[in-house]
Design an enzyme around this catalytic site. Sequence first.
Site, short mmCIF file in Angstrom:
data_model
loop_
_atom_site.label_atom_id
_atom_site.label_comp_id
_atom_site.label_asym_id
_atom_site.label_seq_id
_atom_site.Cartn_x
_atom_site.Cartn_y
_atom_site.Cartn_z
N GLU A 1 1.70 0.01 -4.82
CA GLU A 1 0.82 1.15 -4.96
C GLU A 1 1.90 2.48 -4.90
OE1 GLU A 1 -3.25 3.69 -3.66
OE2 GLU A 1 -2.02 2.27 -2.30
N ASP B 1 0.74 -1.37 0.12
CA ASP B 1 -0.09 0.18 -0.13
C ASP B 1 0.80 1.32 -0.01
OD1 ASP B 1 -2.46 1.30 0.51
OD2 ASP B 1 -1.76 2.02 2.36
#
Length: 581
Positions: A281, A244
């Site tokens: 990401e 993330d």
Amino acid sequence: MQFEVWAPQAGRVTLRCDGVTRALERDPEREGWWRGEAEAHDGSRYGFALDDGPVLPDPRSRRQPDGPDGLSAVVDHDRYEWTAEWTGRPLPGAVLYETHVGTYTREGTFDAAAERLGHLADLGVTHVELMPVCPFPGRHGWGYEGVSLWAVHEPYGGPEGLKRFVDRAHALGLGVVLDVVHNHLGPSGNYLPQFGPYFTDTHHTPWGAAVNLDAPGSDEVRAYLVESALAWLRDYRIDGLRLDAVHALVDTRARHFLEELSQAVDELAADTGRPLFLIAESDLNDPRIITPRENGGYGVHAQWNDDFHHALHTALTGESQGYYADFARAPLKALAKTLTHGFFHDGTYSSFRGRRHGRPLDRTRVAAHRLLGYSQTHDQVGNRAQGDRLAALVSPGLLACAAALTLTAPFTPMLFMGEEWAAGTPWQFFTDHTDPELAKAVSEGRRREFAAHGWAEQDVPDPQDPATRDRSCLDWSEPEREPHARMLAWYRQLLALRREQPDLTDPDLADTKVAYDEDRRWLAFRRGDVRVAVNLGAEPADIPLGSREARILAAWEPVDVPGADGLLRLPGESAVVLLQE
């Protein structure tokens, strides 16, 4: 059993295990570490007290039976008997399916989700990507405020539930990817700062102090994160990790944390004989992240490509607010650039940021499968005020165009759960904070955020209201009825073509050729002998494809092959895939 904990600032550390307290001793071999022996077994409850303070959960806890604030529990991973023979499934050629355990089914458990995995195998995806499963407060939430980075959210089913899910997925031929959050931990139940310098004020992130990757004590923090990542891949047989928001991993050391992590994962893959991978990401548009280490990059195996999403979304919806502004000026031109160069912002000016952004990809070094392409994700749906999916914004024909572009583009495709049947349920932001003050702050902050964009307070769902989560659960009766059944058949057809046509998994990004007409709203591209055309306009369009003979592989609406003039007459809001021979 041996217990150990890193607590470099403590003068005394005690272990409390199954009601018995004993002092730990300093480890003479490792500075800041404490260790000791105690009788324990699978399920034994334990915790550590620092300088005679309260008993706290283990930072490396494998299980939190009573939630983030409770005692830790011993997990004997060897007790589980795996049943599926699994040699792994690599990223090249993959199709990912992002899902949230808590809303994939109304039950919201691993076991209930496992019962629905047959749908994914039949659909034709190769990997299911789980949103974060580390413990977080309450029962329901997105998972991005988790703590205990080695443990599994107990309401989902805990460690055994996750293993049963993975085992079932592997038995069906599906790989499993897990979303992990290294850039911050939730505010509730986060006891790491009491044990050591896990965070640093040297850098700041949207969530406060940054995770300590480069300040004093960062060696152990980096090891903590690397070892937790390897534990998911090793102990749970996970096939890949989604990292993330890596742009929030601030690291000024000569060897970036991502490079260290990717090397450790590659070494584990070599040891286990299974292909393992990392997907970042990142909003940096920095090719170094996905460039192999031997070529001077960080060696992460792939990354999400929001530029493709933004270009596609603006082309479909006409939305131009916020970060969509740059793409909305000429959305088909933007889409064409991402299809051929990966990034739209590759050193170009970004009005949203007020500066130049990104850097060009070297298409001779970076294979196309290292970029993930998608029309929807949990972020792009859930961070809208009402969590409205693309199906609530555009016609079925435009949804079919989005599917065709996503599933035939050069990138590794990813779907968001329910997208394949144009789910009518929203996916909204929901929480279940047990701290009343934090719960109030989240609810009020959400409404205040969208009020600034013109939304009436009563129109913004309350994250703490259980109904918000309930509305977000998939309705599994939808795929059996129209118009959802037709969309599901379209996705299955496109995914079958991706398996059958080698040109659709060609990793050469530079081989994609695109033509478009911004005014008439059509776009066509070539990948080898495969031609893909979409008409986003309401009226039929004549699209020049050349005079080579062609046959139709898939079409949303009835369409004839190009005539002698090489023109394809494509109905409005429709898509077609052809093979020119």
